[in-house]
Enzyme design. Structure first.
Site, PDB file in Angstrom:
ATOM      1  CD  GLU A 145      18.152  40.488  -3.212  1.00  0.00           C
ATOM      2  OE1 GLU A 145      19.462  40.279  -4.010  1.00  0.00           O
ATOM      3  OE2 GLU A 145      17.217  41.087  -3.579  1.00  0.00           O
TER       4      GLU A 145
ATOM      5  CB  CYS B  85      26.508  40.231  -4.535  1.00  0.00           C
ATOM      6  SG  CYS B  85      25.684  42.147  -4.368  1.00  0.00           S
TER       7      CYS B  85
HETATM    8  P1  NAD Z   1      28.087  35.608   4.948  1.00  0.00           P
HETATM    9  O1  NAD Z   1      26.930  34.774   4.159  1.00  0.00           O
HETATM   10  O2  NAD Z   1      29.155  34.975   5.478  1.00  0.00           O
HETATM   11  O3  NAD Z   1      27.213  36.498   5.950  1.00  0.00           O
HETATM   12  C1  NAD Z   1      26.043  37.316   5.680  1.00  0.00           C
HETATM   13  C2  NAD Z   1      25.595  37.589   7.243  1.00  0.00           C
HETATM   14  O4  NAD Z   1      25.019  36.136   7.526  1.00  0.00           O
HETATM   15  C3  NAD Z   1      26.213  37.997   8.297  1.00  0.00           C
HETATM   16  O5  NAD Z   1      25.135  38.937   8.823  1.00  0.00           O
HETATM   17  C4  NAD Z   1      26.730  36.739   9.071  1.00  0.00           C
HETATM   18  O6  NAD Z   1      26.827  36.948  10.404  1.00  0.00           O
HETATM   19  C5  NAD Z   1      25.361  35.948   8.893  1.00  0.00           C
HETATM   20  N1  NAD Z   1      25.543  34.331   8.943  1.00  0.00           N
HETATM   21  C6  NAD Z   1      26.727  33.892   8.826  1.00  0.00           C
HETATM   22  N2  NAD Z   1      26.399  32.347   9.032  1.00  0.00           N
HETATM   23  C7  NAD Z   1      25.216  32.284   9.320  1.00  0.00           C
HETATM   24  C8  NAD Z   1      24.307  31.413   9.966  1.00  0.00           C
HETATM   25  N3  NAD Z   1      24.615  30.044   9.966  1.00  0.00           N
HETATM   26  N4  NAD Z   1      23.067  31.553  10.183  1.00  0.00           N
HETATM   27  C9  NAD Z   1      22.431  32.907  10.044  1.00  0.00           C
HETATM   28  N5  NAD Z   1      23.152  33.933   9.836  1.00  0.00           N
HETATM   29  C10 NAD Z   1      24.739  33.734   9.508  1.00  0.00           C
HETATM   30  O7  NAD Z   1      28.289  36.812   3.906  1.00  0.00           O
HETATM   31  P2  NAD Z   1      29.257  37.916   3.934  1.00  0.00           P
HETATM   32  O8  NAD Z   1      30.691  37.394   3.809  1.00  0.00           O
HETATM   33  O9  NAD Z   1      28.959  38.749   5.103  1.00  0.00           O
HETATM   34  O10 NAD Z   1      28.877  38.770   2.473  1.00  0.00           O
HETATM   35  C11 NAD Z   1      29.418  38.676   1.383  1.00  0.00           C
HETATM   36  C12 NAD Z   1      28.432  37.613   0.578  1.00  0.00           C
HETATM   37  O11 NAD Z   1      27.140  38.537   0.363  1.00  0.00           O
HETATM   38  C13 NAD Z   1      28.777  37.401  -0.706  1.00  0.00           C
HETATM   39  O12 NAD Z   1      28.522  35.870  -1.349  1.00  0.00           O
HETATM   40  C14 NAD Z   1      28.065  38.300  -1.670  1.00  0.00           C
HETATM   41  O13 NAD Z   1      27.899  38.194  -3.074  1.00  0.00           O
HETATM   42  C15 NAD Z   1      26.720  38.443  -0.775  1.00  0.00           C
HETATM   43  N6  NAD Z   1      25.908  39.551  -1.088  1.00  0.00           N
HETATM   44  C16 NAD Z   1      24.842  39.566  -1.780  1.00  0.00           C
HETATM   45  C17 NAD Z   1      24.152  40.619  -2.168  1.00  0.00           C
HETATM   46  C18 NAD Z   1      23.182  40.637  -2.921  1.00  0.00           C
HETATM   47  O14 NAD Z   1      22.152  41.687  -3.062  1.00  0.00           O
HETATM   48  N7  NAD Z   1      22.636  39.452  -3.788  1.00  0.00           N
HETATM   49  C19 NAD Z   1      24.844  42.016  -1.666  1.00  0.00           C
HETATM   50  C20 NAD Z   1      25.624  41.963  -0.993  1.00  0.00           C
HETATM   51  C21 NAD Z   1      26.598  40.662  -0.564  1.00  0.00           C
END
Ligand code: NAD
Length: 487
Positions: free
Chosen positions: A255, A289
């Site tokens: 997602e 998102c």
């Molecule tokens: P992010 O990608 O920075 O982090 C998401 C999660 O991934 C966190 O738990 C983070 O610690 C982890 N993470 C970061 N780097 C990683 C790596 N290298 N390996 C494994 N895990 C890692 O995103 P964010 O800033 O927390 O959230 C915002 C983003 O999430 C936006 O792009 C938003 O659109 C998206 N989002 C999507 C949905 C959906 O359902 N499509 C819902 C909510 C948020």
């Protein structure tokens, strides 16, 4: 209960194999409205992550054999407990993430619904029995849990993004390692405690908050015992995880980010459109998102729409979400505040006009004034990238074809919104828009009973709905002898 008493109820350790325990290292959690540290949690290492997977693997077989009713009852109990603890969950989310308390309460209701919905789905996840077309055998299909899962959640909806993964995984009979976001782990910690209180057996759900996300994901995804990764977060991190998943042919649900178009046709009811725009843009301070990212408005109504929208936006009350009457909180961290400011500055440099907002707020916390931009050129970054903040760029169009072309001109494909009073146009738009979700004269459409997910670089897989449990099951086909064949 005051905030100190509430924070004292939140476990600070990692939870592995039925025990909360400390690790060698810690990390701080901040309140983005004040910049103050509100909690210090144990930071899991790669060894802790492996221990969590060991615990999940140890009980996977036994857990898969529990009856669907037993798993359903635990989920139902968890729904009741989260609902009872609604005010505590809401306060935690406002404290660590910044959204106003009223919105945090809304997230508790929404997040809890996944527990109730999957408690109902758990007992209705059937296979099928059918004759082969030739009649030479009978075909039986059964659904099995995929096995131990790694669940990675973002910071923007700390409860709902966790329940949306944990609930279907429990319903299907999977064991889990949950890694919440570093910025907002407190809600997840308290949620895991609530699942324990609801009777979830030891080892089924393990939680490893960490200051380093890759210290958790890398060793687990390289471990052949892990069978699935479900990730909600940004597209670049999703792509990294998909590459790692390829090595072990892991099941994945992704997602990812969005760049939602919000299209207003000339025949739209503008009252509905402005109300929808407020919800689609300002919910969660624009950090969703599904947030409307580009307002694509017919040239005949663009000026009126933008002015009415700006009037409502200017009436928002910015502040610490815990305070009465606050309707818009801070951004989650300084980096987010800086990146929103850069996007607005870039648009203004390229010719956009600021109708309201357009600046950071001085003082403590990471506030950015809610902003409406008009005359935004399509090459401005704000019209192309995920904004993740309270900024609404308005772009105009003349024909439906042009609106569709602008809307689809993005690598993302999660949410879209269309406002028109013509039913035929609405249906046509649903066919023409390349997005997994569409709001028809509505600014918020998320529901636990609906399949949520994107196309293109917004990801794959669906959460919620009848589809949500499928992400955690695999189908086994058993060919049976034809019962009518001669003995
Ligand atoms: P992010 O990608 O920075 O982090 C998401 C999660 O991934 C966190 O738990 C983070 O610690 C982890 N993470 C970061 N780097 C990683 C790596 N290298 N390996 C494994 N895990 C890692 O995103 P964010 O800033 O927390 O959230 C915002 C983003 O999430 C936006 O792009 C938003 O659109 C998206 N989002 C999507 C949905 C959906 O359902 N499509 C819902 C909510 C948020």
């Amino acid at each position: 209960m005051n905030v100190e008493q509430l924070l004292a109820k939140v476990p600070t350790g990692v939870y592995i194999g039925g025990q909360w325990r400390e690790t060698g290292e810690t990390f701080d959690v901040e309140n983005p409205a004040t910049g103050e540290v509100i909690a210090t949690l144990a930071s899991a290492s790669s060894d802790d992550a492996r221990a969590a997977l060991d615990a999940a693997c140890d009980v996977q077989e036994e857990w898969a054999r529990t009856s669907p009713r037993e798993r359903s009852n635990i989920l139902r109990k968890a729904f009741e407990l989260v609902t009872e603890r609604a005010e505590e969950f809401a306060t935690l989310m406002t404290l660590e993430m910044g959204k106003p308390l009223s919105e945090a309460r809304g997230e508790v209701t929404y997040g809890a619904e996944y527990l109730r919905w999957f408690s109902e789905e758990a007992v209705r996840d059937y296979g099928r029995y059918a004759p082969s077309p030739e009649g030479n055998l009978r075909m039986l299909t059964v659904k099995k849990p995929v096995g131990p899962c790694l669940l990675i959640t973002p910071w923007n909806f700390p409860l709902a993004m966790a329940t949306r993964k944990v609930a279907p995984a429990i319903a299907a009979g999977c064991t889990m390692v949950l890694k919440p976001a570093r910025l907002t782990p407190l809600t997840a910690q308290y949620f895991v405690q609530t699942m324990i209180d609801a009777g979830l057996p030891e080892g089924v759900l393990n939680v490893v908050a960490s200051k380093s996300a890759s210290a958790i994901s890398e060793p687990l995804m390289a471990d052949r015992r892990l069978r699935k990764v479900s990730f909600t977060g940004s597209t670049p991190v999703g792509v990294t995880l998909l590459k790692a998943a390829a090595d072990n042919v892991l099941r994945t649900s992704m997602e990812l980010g969005g760049n939602a178009p919000f299209i207003v046709f000339a025949d739209a009811n503008l009252d509905k459109a402005v109300e929808g725009a407020m919800a689609a843009k300002m919910r969660n301070i624009g950090e969703a998102c599904t947030a409307a990212n580009r307002f694509i408005v017919h040239k005949d109504v663009a000026e009126e729409f933008a002015h009415r929208f700006a009037e409502k936006i200017e009436a928002l009350n910015l502040g610490n979400g815990l305070e009465e009457g606050v309707t818009c909180g801070p951004l989650v961290e300084k980096k987010a505040q800086d990146s929103v400011a850069e996007l607005v500055d870039d648009a203004v440099e390229k010719g956009a006009k600021v109708l309201c907002g357009g600046k950071k707020l001085e003082g403590n916390g990471y506030f950015y004034a809610p902003t409406v931009l008009v005359d935004v050129p399509r090459e401005a970054r704000v019209a192309q990238e995920e904004i993740f903040g309270p900024v609404a760029p308005v772009i105009t169009f003349s024909t439906e074809d042009e609106a569709v072309a602008i809307a689809n001109d993005t690598e993302y494909g999660l949410a879209s919104y269309v406002f028109t009073e013509s039913q035929r146009r609405m249906m046509r738009m649903s066919h023409r828009l390349e997005f997994g979700l569409m709001g028809a004269n509505l600014g918020v459409i998320s529901n636990a009973a609906a399949p949520f997910g994107g196309v293109k670089q917004s990801g794959m897989g669906r959460e919620g709905g009848a589809e949500g449990i499928e992400e955690y099951t695999s189908i086994q086909y058993i060919g049976l002898e034809d019962p009518f064949a001669s003995e």
